[in-house]
Design a protein around this motif. Structure first.
Motif, PDB file in Angstrom:
ATOM      1  N   ASP A 130      14.810  -8.410   8.818  1.00 43.37           N
ATOM      2  CA  ASP A 130      14.613  -8.948  10.169  1.00 43.37           C
ATOM      3  C   ASP A 130      13.855 -10.277  10.106  1.00 43.37           C
ATOM      4  OD1 ASP A 130      14.549  -8.295  13.289  1.00 43.37           O
ATOM      5  OD2 ASP A 130      12.579  -9.082  12.720  1.00 43.37           O
ATOM      6  N   TYR A 131      12.869 -10.361   9.215  1.00 44.56           N
ATOM      7  CA  TYR A 131      12.133 -11.631   9.032  1.00 44.56           C
ATOM      8  C   TYR A 131      13.095 -12.733   8.605  1.00 44.56           C
ATOM      9  CZ  TYR A 131       8.952 -15.078   7.024  1.00 44.56           C
ATOM     10  OH  TYR A 131       8.297 -16.250   6.722  1.00 44.56           O
TER      11      TYR A 131
ATOM     12  N   LEU B 131      13.902  -3.261   5.897  1.00 43.42           N
ATOM     13  CA  LEU B 131      14.497  -3.702   7.169  1.00 43.42           C
ATOM     14  C   LEU B 131      13.592  -4.689   7.908  1.00 43.42           C
ATOM     15  CD1 LEU B 131      16.334  -0.576   8.622  1.00 43.42           C
ATOM     16  CD2 LEU B 131      17.188  -2.379   7.157  1.00 43.42           C
ATOM     17  N   ALA B 132      12.281  -4.584   7.701  1.00 41.89           N
ATOM     18  CA  ALA B 132      11.360  -5.570   8.286  1.00 41.89           C
ATOM     19  C   ALA B 132      11.525  -6.908   7.569  1.00 41.89           C
ATOM     20  CB  ALA B 132       9.919  -5.081   8.181  1.00 41.89           C
TER      21      ALA B 132
ATOM     22  N   ALA C 258       7.471 -15.000  13.558  1.00 44.80           N
ATOM     23  CA  ALA C 258       8.255 -14.209  12.598  1.00 44.80           C
ATOM     24  C   ALA C 258       7.345 -13.398  11.683  1.00 44.80           C
ATOM     25  CB  ALA C 258       9.152 -15.136  11.781  1.00 44.80           C
TER      26      ALA C 258
ATOM     27  N   ASN D  81       7.007  -4.682  12.527  1.00 46.70           N
ATOM     28  CA  ASN D  81       8.189  -3.922  12.092  1.00 46.70           C
ATOM     29  C   ASN D  81       7.890  -3.076  10.866  1.00 46.70           C
ATOM     30  OD1 ASN D  81      10.382  -4.326  13.863  1.00 46.70           O
ATOM     31  ND2 ASN D  81      10.719  -6.395  13.073  1.00 46.70           N
ATOM     32  N   SER D  82       7.119  -3.617   9.930  1.00 43.47           N
ATOM     33  CA  SER D  82       6.846  -2.851   8.704  1.00 43.47           C
ATOM     34  C   SER D  82       6.026  -1.601   9.021  1.00 43.47           C
ATOM     35  CB  SER D  82       6.168  -3.719   7.647  1.00 43.47           C
ATOM     36  OG  SER D  82       4.851  -4.035   8.041  1.00 43.47           O
TER      37      SER D  82
ATOM     38  N   LEU E 134       8.450   0.870  10.778  1.00 42.87           N
ATOM     39  CA  LEU E 134       9.430   1.445   9.846  1.00 42.87           C
ATOM     40  C   LEU E 134       8.769   2.359   8.825  1.00 42.87           C
ATOM     41  CD1 LEU E 134      11.545  -1.802   9.465  1.00 42.87           C
ATOM     42  CD2 LEU E 134      12.429   0.369  10.358  1.00 42.87           C
TER      43      LEU E 134
ATOM     44  N   ARG F  73       5.777 -10.496  13.668  1.00 40.79           N
ATOM     45  CA  ARG F  73       6.873  -9.564  13.958  1.00 40.79           C
ATOM     46  C   ARG F  73       7.192  -8.700  12.735  1.00 40.79           C
ATOM     47  NH1 ARG F  73      12.058 -10.148  17.287  1.00 40.79           N
ATOM     48  NH2 ARG F  73      13.604  -9.081  16.014  1.00 40.79           N
ATOM     49  N   ALA F  74       7.172  -9.324  11.555  1.00 44.29           N
ATOM     50  CA  ALA F  74       7.473  -8.581  10.325  1.00 44.29           C
ATOM     51  C   ALA F  74       6.406  -7.524  10.054  1.00 44.29           C
ATOM     52  CB  ALA F  74       7.587  -9.549   9.146  1.00 44.29           C
TER      53      ALA F  74
ATOM     54  N   PRO G 287       0.804  -1.232   0.000  1.00 47.89           N
ATOM     55  CA  PRO G 287       0.000   0.000   0.000  1.00 47.89           C
ATOM     56  C   PRO G 287       0.836   1.281   0.000  1.00 47.89           C
ATOM     57  CG  PRO G 287      -0.198  -1.149   2.106  1.00 47.89           C
ATOM     58  CD  PRO G 287       0.539  -2.056   1.186  1.00 47.89           C
ATOM     59  N   GLN G 288       2.113   1.169   0.312  1.00 47.71           N
ATOM     60  CA  GLN G 288       2.975   2.352   0.244  1.00 47.71           C
ATOM     61  C   GLN G 288       3.418   2.654  -1.181  1.00 47.71           C
ATOM     62  OE1 GLN G 288       5.909   1.630   3.766  1.00 47.71           O
ATOM     63  NE2 GLN G 288       5.742   3.827   3.413  1.00 47.71           N
TER      64      GLN G 288
ATOM     65  N   VAL H  38      -4.362   1.155   5.578  1.00 46.82           N
ATOM     66  CA  VAL H  38      -4.636  -0.119   4.884  1.00 46.82           C
ATOM     67  C   VAL H  38      -4.106  -1.286   5.717  1.00 46.82           C
ATOM     68  CG1 VAL H  38      -4.218  -1.467   2.790  1.00 46.82           C
ATOM     69  CG2 VAL H  38      -4.529   1.013   2.626  1.00 46.82           C
TER      70      VAL H  38
ATOM     71  N   LEU I 124       5.318  -9.064   2.672  1.00 47.73           N
ATOM     72  CA  LEU I 124       6.156  -8.288   3.595  1.00 47.73           C
ATOM     73  C   LEU I 124       6.698  -7.039   2.907  1.00 47.73           C
ATOM     74  CD1 LEU I 124       8.200 -11.148   5.294  1.00 47.73           C
ATOM     75  CD2 LEU I 124       6.013 -10.151   5.998  1.00 47.73           C
ATOM     76  N   THR I 125       6.553  -5.909   3.590  1.00 49.55           N
ATOM     77  CA  THR I 125       7.042  -4.641   3.053  1.00 49.55           C
ATOM     78  C   THR I 125       8.092  -4.056   4.002  1.00 49.55           C
ATOM     79  OG1 THR I 125       5.283  -3.418   4.176  1.00 49.55           O
ATOM     80  CG2 THR I 125       4.820  -4.178   1.945  1.00 49.55           C
ATOM     81  N   GLN I 126       8.755  -3.007   3.572  1.00 45.69           N
ATOM     82  CA  GLN I 126       9.831  -2.334   4.309  1.00 45.69           C
ATOM     83  C   GLN I 126      11.078  -3.221   4.364  1.00 45.69           C
ATOM     84  OE1 GLN I 126      10.389   0.683   5.551  1.00 45.69           O
ATOM     85  NE2 GLN I 126       8.394   1.563   5.071  1.00 45.69           N
TER      86      GLN I 126
ATOM     87  N   LEU J 168       2.036 -14.447   2.437  1.00 42.96           N
ATOM     88  CA  LEU J 168       2.546 -13.432   3.361  1.00 42.96           C
ATOM     89  C   LEU J 168       3.168 -12.337   2.511  1.00 42.96           C
ATOM     90  CD1 LEU J 168       2.993 -13.026   6.438  1.00 42.96           C
ATOM     91  CD2 LEU J 168       5.165 -14.230   6.171  1.00 42.96           C
TER      92      LEU J 168
ATOM     93  N   ALA K 141      -1.348   4.831   3.675  1.00 43.73           N
ATOM     94  CA  ALA K 141      -0.866   3.444   3.523  1.00 43.73           C
ATOM     95  C   ALA K 141      -0.983   2.685   4.841  1.00 43.73           C
ATOM     96  CB  ALA K 141       0.582   3.440   3.029  1.00 43.73           C
TER      97      ALA K 141
ATOM     98  N   LEU L   7       5.773   1.289  -2.877  1.00 44.97           N
ATOM     99  CA  LEU L   7       7.236   1.318  -2.884  1.00 44.97           C
ATOM    100  C   LEU L   7       7.764  -0.096  -3.102  1.00 44.97           C
ATOM    101  CD1 LEU L   7       7.886   3.512   0.326  1.00 44.97           C
ATOM    102  CD2 LEU L   7       8.145   4.257  -2.045  1.00 44.97           C
TER     103      LEU L   7
END
Lengths: 219, 219
Positions: A78-79, A74-75, B94, B101-102, B105, B97-98, A50-51, B151, A70-72, A68, B148, A53
């Motif tokens: 970390d995952y 660094l997240a 995990a 974190n997202s 961040l 957690r992701a 949704p960002q 969402v 996953l965005t960002q 799943l 974002a 990016l």
């Protein structure tokens, strides 16, 4: 796993390095950030991120048929630390881990966000700044961040940002240096950053992740 | 532990919330970001934090007579997670957690850095943008990020950003909402963010960390 990225995106570049260091495979799907007004703004991609990016890491769980998203960067990294801990990107001791994180976040929070595509577009389109001013802006935030980072590297670096093992700090720094070189930022005042750039780019995990080595690279 | 911060700094505010949630005490030392051209630029502070930013957490080890100087709010909070894990700010799984974190961040990398003091000063002093343009810039990045985030919150939030437990996502979001309100950003389009703001500010850990409740607050 599918990694939605773009050859020149620093954030996608970070995730490519981390995947390589951990020996993990992902299918790379290119999201062209400029063509057609930016493919990251298309509805089918917004559904993943949704960002609007890159990167996005999509992991299919075939058992549960769930996905799943996953965005960002660094997240995502970390995952990967959680699910693939054989190669660690953070030191075990809390104090050392904090130093590595502080170097990674210096780049990820205080340098990169000021110089990415969306911000440069806003400066041109909304604030109508000249190309010289935009270049000065870019150089300013790189120098501010790298000057402070050199102080930390003077205290903590060895072959790499933190001693002689590759960490998350290198994973964040190298794409930022790549970008700085692309925008002709003079880096002579940063001997530690230059040494670490050279050392990291000797390693296959970093070389394979270089923008020009991606399938969607246009050189 | 000594926390060098400033009442209105969002990044220091995050660390205050995390310390309170974990029941940890720290001596608060005010670094006035505006007075005398900014006390964060004084040599004695640069020695603690080469980025000339708040917060810095300094931890004295009386046994070894050494001092640990930690910078970057999220690196500090991760350090607190390592040394004081009784109250966890990240879920165990995990995947969960992701997601947390997202969200954290998204705020820390893509909203906050564009709106902090140094950037607003650069816009005024170097690019000579008008107050209206500066306000539009501020509002633009808040709306982009919050739109974002809504969402993600629609999918994952409960009482708080991720279900019904306080996490790192709340720790990052609440200071950013505080700032948005300070700059008169209309938040009517963000029902989840408004609910989470209300719920968090019922909790002592968040209330005690509010800028106006700090000793150095000037109201």
């Amino acid at each position: 796993m599918k990694l939605y990225g773009y050859w020149r995106s620093s954030a996608a570049y970070r995730v490519r390095i981390a995947l390589n260091l951990k020996g993990l495979q992902a299918e790379h799907i290119s999201v062209h950030l400029v063509k057609d007004g930016g493919q990251q703004h298309k509805p089918e991609y917004i559904d993943l991120n949704p960002q609007e990016l890159v990167p996005t890491l999509v992991i299919k769980n075939t058992a549960s048929e769930s996905e799943l998203k996953l965005t960002q960067s660094l997240a995502i990294i970390d995952y990967l630390e959680q699910v693939a801990p054989d190669v660690n990107l953070l030191p075990k001791s809390a104090a050392s881990r904090a130093v590595v994180n502080s170097m990674a976040l210096l780049v990820a929070c205080d340098v990169h966000p000021l110089n990415n595509l969306g911000i440069l577009q806003y400066l041109s389109n909304e604030l109508e700044v000249s190309d010289e001013q935009k270049s000065a802006w870019y150089h300013h935030w790189i120098h501010k961040g790298f000057k402070a980072l050199e102080v930390l590297l003077e205290q903590h670096s060895g072959q790499y940002c933190f001693g002689d093992s590759v960490t998350l700090a290198d994973v964040c720094l190298i794409p930022q240096v790549y970008n700085a070189k692309r925008f002709n930022v003079p880096l002579d005042d940063y001997p530690n950053i230059n040494r670490i750039w050279d050392n990291c780019n000797q390693l296959d995990s970093f070389k394979m992740a270089l923008p020009e080595n991606q399938e969607d690279a246009v050189i």
